[in-house]
Enzyme design. Structure first.
Site, PDB file in Angstrom:
ATOM      1  N   CYS A  98      28.720  50.851 -20.036  1.00 65.48           N
ATOM      2  CA  CYS A  98      29.485  49.403 -19.873  1.00 65.48           C
ATOM      3  C   CYS A  98      29.782  48.973 -21.445  1.00 65.48           C
ATOM      4  O   CYS A  98      30.801  49.349 -22.159  1.00 65.48           O
ATOM      5  CB  CYS A  98      28.359  48.654 -19.458  1.00 65.48           C
ATOM      6  N   ARG A 132      37.542  40.005 -13.439  1.00 65.08           N
ATOM      7  CA  ARG A 132      36.411  41.137 -13.665  1.00 65.08           C
ATOM      8  C   ARG A 132      36.556  42.171 -12.390  1.00 65.08           C
ATOM      9  O   ARG A 132      36.690  41.671 -11.195  1.00 65.08           O
ATOM     10  CB  ARG A 132      34.957  40.539 -13.608  1.00 65.08           C
ATOM     11  N   HIS A 211      26.945  50.687 -15.003  1.00 59.23           N
ATOM     12  CA  HIS A 211      26.196  49.941 -15.861  1.00 59.23           C
ATOM     13  C   HIS A 211      24.371  49.931 -15.640  1.00 59.23           C
ATOM     14  O   HIS A 211      24.136  50.428 -14.587  1.00 59.23           O
ATOM     15  CB  HIS A 211      26.752  48.529 -16.033  1.00 59.23           C
TER      16      HIS A 211
END
Ligand code: ZN
Lengths: 262, 462
Positions: A98, A132, A211
């Protein structure tokens, strides 16, 4: 395999770059090594400390909040860049997740128009977008992408292996020509939400947007990293009772809308 | 004109409410959402009928409990209260609660509205209700896929406190949470701070669990002298001098009683009183202090505050206890690493061998991302579990977390069907003992539904 095998792991900025429970990866590696009688020595290097790359077999860097990312970006260039390159040259494994992945490219735009230089492990630059990319993700790793990690063992079966995880990033990572991705997106967004690529691989270094604790969801990748760090073929690793691991992998894949092949 | 529209909209929404109850789905925020759709300003109009005004409480963790505790205190003092007891804490939920307002009748004593409010909805609801008190308890990492980073929320809250009508409210702030205490700068009047003053209650908190490490003013790392719950503790900033404000409302001489409750001395500027809580852990002492702060600002004497807190019975999955065939089921909601760690710490402090039912869901209200389980201190329970059954949509991943925390695999079962999982877990609990259920939010709702409807057949199946 020798019963006295020993690995040294270095976590970079673990107190800053742990926004999505990245330490799950470290717990996972440590336990899987311990169950096999492999001693995994854990060290951490944070802001202002040098990275003696030759000391380590595995290096890990996770994701952080924006403020922490900036601190780390500056510190990586000042204190860690040479160590990272040296570690890779010696055959170490590097997992960057990430935010950590973003910081290891050529450049990283932390806020609109504010571009931080990266350490250039990956041939990639990351730009920012207002929207996002969030959600469960599944990718298919191409065997050739992990050629460097596998040492030509060609372990991956059935045209690729699946990785499952969760992504949440505003950055769009654009790979340079010639920079190999980690895999192709099966479900989710990946590097930029458009190219169909996810992550990046170079020698022993893997960068990915999957992530936080991605290794617990993908035990096969954890074992690949351990084997490569030991400089052995993954098939030489002692098999473990992986019932829960397989179920967790299938569960995470299912969450991303992919039926497991197990 | 718009008051007349509110009346019409209220009548319609009430019918919807009645219909929803008939259909057996009471307690949803649907009628409230319908009301706001029909008349967006209804919230403000209805709130005007709360003649004792209203108070709002927000936090990442504990807002349902703190609000219910405040309601218990006011009930002990004879003050009629309306509050969103089901935990529906967005605009629709608050509107739904206001629909329960009795028709205007001058003879009734003035009613006080107490509302827990979702972090993201605070500004909007403060705007509509113009509350007399705003109490903010804590900020933890929670559902980053939905809420974003902590500092964004802190910035929104700061605006809510510094602009009308929020700036007209008295605010109560947790002195021990650096992010919350710093919001005192934004408040128009002097805030009332609350916190823990008993240094012996400090706990071993792993550094990775700290969600607020850097000074909100200057960015330097805070220096923590001691920590009570996650990043809540005594701290200062060595760089700019920002430091924990001295709390006017505090808990001292704390004695924890495992998973059952605690005792402490409550200090306020109006005097002190001994409080016995029937909910466990330091995190619930913070909730009690938040409730006590509203009561203190409203001139409730310490003895009444203590009596109200002592009468508080946990409900709705927050250490709620249910009897099932000679066994006890204790439901302890877990939803983020800081909250889960405190629950695990409380269970570990219970000093027993435990049977656990863990239920991990990943629906929107739980957060789609289940990464956080790896940041909860599950290791605290290693060696303490006789049996663990994992259920929910991500059951296998929860089971894996416990296995890697050192729980033997032979004691771990995965059963995604909740009814079977509950029966399986209960079967392993000796008579007279407790099964602890640790569900995420939607799992808690499912579990309660199961106990409400299928409880009998489940008991027969025993
Ligand atoms: Zn400072």
């Amino acid at each position: 395999m020798s019963a006295r095998a020993r690995l040294r792991l270095c976590a970079l900025y673990p107190e800053l770059m742990n926004i999505y429970a990245d330490r799950g990866n470290l717990i996972f590696l440590e336990r899987r090594c311990a169950w096999r009688g492999i001693e995994l020595r854990y060290e951490r290097r944070t802001i202002g400390e040098p990275l003696e790359g030759e000391r380590y077999d595995i290096i890990y860097i996770g994701g952080g909040q924006d403020r922490d990312q900036r601190l780390c970006a500056e510190d990586l260039l000042a204190h860690k860049a040479a160590g990272l390159h040296a570690a890779l040259a010696q055959g170490a494994v590097l997992l960057a997740v990430c935010g950590g992945y973003q910081l290891l490219g050529r450049s990283y735009e932390i806020s609109p128009g504010d571009e931080l230089p990266g350490v250039g492990i990956f041939g990639a630059r990351t730009v920012r977008s207002a929207k996002r990319l969030i959600g469960n993700i599944a990718i298919e790793v191409q065997p050739q992408a992990l050629g460097g990690l596998l040492g030509g063992a060609g372990q991956l079966s059935r045209g690729g292996r699946l990785l499952a995880g969760f992504e949440n990033h505003a950055g769009r990572t654009l790979l340079d020509d010639g920079q190999a991705p980690l895999g192709r997106v099966v479900r989710g967004h990946g590097n930029d939400g458009a190219s169909g690529f996810e992550g990046a691989v170079r020698e022993g270094a893997i960068g990915t947007y999957l992530h936080g604790p991605l290794l617990p969801k993908n035990a096969w990748l954890a074992d690949l990293l351990i084997a490569r760090a030991l400089r052995i073929d993954p098939r030489e690793l002692q098999a473990l009772t992986d019932d829960l691991e397989r179920a967790a992998h299938a569960c995470a894949l299912r969450a991303a809308g992919v039926r497991a092949w197990v | 004109m718009s008051a007349a529209r509110t009346r019409a909209a209220v009548a319609l929404a009430r019918s919807a409410n009645a219909l929803a109850r008939l259909a057996g789905s009471g307690g949803t925020s649907l009628p409230g959402r319908l009301l706001l759709r029909l008349e967006p300003s209804a919230l403000g109009h209805l709130a005007e009928r709360l003649r004792a005004g209203s108070a709002v409480i927000s936090a990442t963790n504990g807002k349902t409990t703190a609000t219910a505790m405040a309601a218990a205190i006011f009930a002990a003092g004879g003050q009629p209260v309306l509050f969103n007891r089901s935990g529906a804490n967005m605009a629709g939920g608050v509107a739904g609660t206001l629909l329960e307002l009795p028709g205007s009748n001058g003879a009734q004593p003035p009613l006080l509205g107490l509302f827990e409010v979702d972090e993201m909805w605070l500004a909007q609801i403060v705007d509509a209700l113009a509350p007399r008190q705003i109490v903010l308890v804590n900020l933890f990492r929670d559902q980053l896929d939905r809420y974003g980073e902590l500092e964004e929320i802190a910035a929104r809250w700061s605006t809510a406190l510094s602009t009308p009508p929020g700036s007209a409210a008295d605010c109560g702030l947790c002195a021990d949470d650096p992010l919350i205490a710093d919001l005192g700068q934004a408040a128009a009047g002097p805030p009332t701070y609350f916190g823990i003053e008993d240094a012996t209650a400090a706990s071993e908190v792993p550094f990775h669990a700290l969600d607020a490490r850097h000074c909100r003013r200057c960015g330097a790392p805070y220096r923590f002298e001691r920590l009570f719950v996650a990043h809540l503790g005594h701290y200062d900033c060595p760089s700019c001098g920002a430091k924990r404000p001295r709390p006017q409302i505090s808990a001292q001489q704390i004695a924890l009683d495992g998973a059952r409750g605690s005792r402490f001395t409550l200090h306020t500027p109006a005097g002190s009183a001994t409080v016995s809580l029937r909910v466990p852990g330091l995190y619930n002492i913070y909730n009690a202090l938040a409730a006590a702060t509203i009561a203190h600002i409203r001139d409730v004497p310490p003895a009444t505050i203590a009596r109200g807190l002592g009468s508080f019975v946990p409900a709705f999955g927050r250490a709620e206890a249910l009897a099932l065939d000679g066994k006890e089921l204790r439901i302890m909601l877990v939803k983020n690493p800081a909250g889960a760690t405190e629950v695990l710490r409380t269970l570990a402090g219970a000093g027993e061998q435990l049977c656990l039912l863990g239920i991990l869901n990943d629906r929107i209200a739980d957060g789609r991302d289940v990464s956080w389980i790896w940041d909860a201190e599950v290791e605290l329970l290693a060696g303490r579990l006789t049996a663990l059954v994992c259920s929910g949509s991500r059951a296998a991943e929860l089971a894996l977390r416990f296995a890697y925390a050192g729980v033997e695999r032979s004691r771990i079962a995965v059963e995604s069907d909740l009814r079977r999982a509950l029966a399986q877990a209960l079967a392993q609990v000796p008579p007279g003992s407790t099964l602890y259920a640790l569900p995420t939010y939607t799992a808690m709702l499912e579990l309660r539904r199961l106990l409400g409807r299928g409880g009998r057949s489940l008991r027969r199946g025993q």
